[in-house]
Design a protein around this motif. Sequence first.
Motif, short mmCIF file in Angstrom:
data_model
loop_
_atom_site.label_atom_id
_atom_site.label_comp_id
_atom_site.label_asym_id
_atom_site.label_seq_id
_atom_site.Cartn_x
_atom_site.Cartn_y
_atom_site.Cartn_z
N ARG A 51 8.99 -44.85 35.81
CA ARG A 51 9.18 -43.77 36.79
C ARG A 51 7.85 -43.04 37.01
O ARG A 51 7.49 -42.76 38.15
N ARG A 57 13.11 -44.69 40.16
CA ARG A 57 13.45 -43.27 40.26
C ARG A 57 14.71 -43.05 39.45
O ARG A 57 15.46 -43.99 39.16
N GLU A 69 12.29 -47.90 42.99
CA GLU A 69 11.68 -47.02 43.99
C GLU A 69 11.25 -47.81 45.23
O GLU A 69 11.19 -47.27 46.32
N HIS A 70 10.94 -49.10 45.04
CA HIS A 70 10.45 -49.96 46.12
C HIS A 70 11.24 -51.26 46.10
O HIS A 70 11.88 -51.60 45.11
#
Length: 145
Positions: A51, A57, A69-70
Amino acid sequence: MAQPTNTQFAVGVHLLTLLAGSPGEWRDSQSLAVSPATNAAHARRILGQLRTAGLVRSQPGPRGGWMLEHDAERIDLAMVWLALNGEDPVLGMHVPQPDCPAGRRVHHSLLALDRRARRALLSELARTTIAEVLREDIALAVEGG
């Protein structure tokens, strides 16, 4: 006596692959920890580092958990290595006695070798994404030659 091998990278890749397999879903650390055979606290420590690096996240609470997150195609294994190992040497290093000329030479030589090994390792890891690990492209490429 030999020290145990650090498995954070392997567990990190495992956790990211599990998250990639559930895109858009929050996954709790307890359920994520089962597959890599670790405990939830260890999984949270690793996920916390991921993170901090911007790879996952988190959301607290009963409906919270962890999520990529991606897109998994944008996360390569070098990013994971760096998130979990930072600037740590690839080789096990020691600090010799300051007044030992041989120790200083060995130490400087190993530092140079470590820098080259690190560049080679990161270059190789950057060639593979979490999405490829999920699809088992690595295994197929190895089996094919």
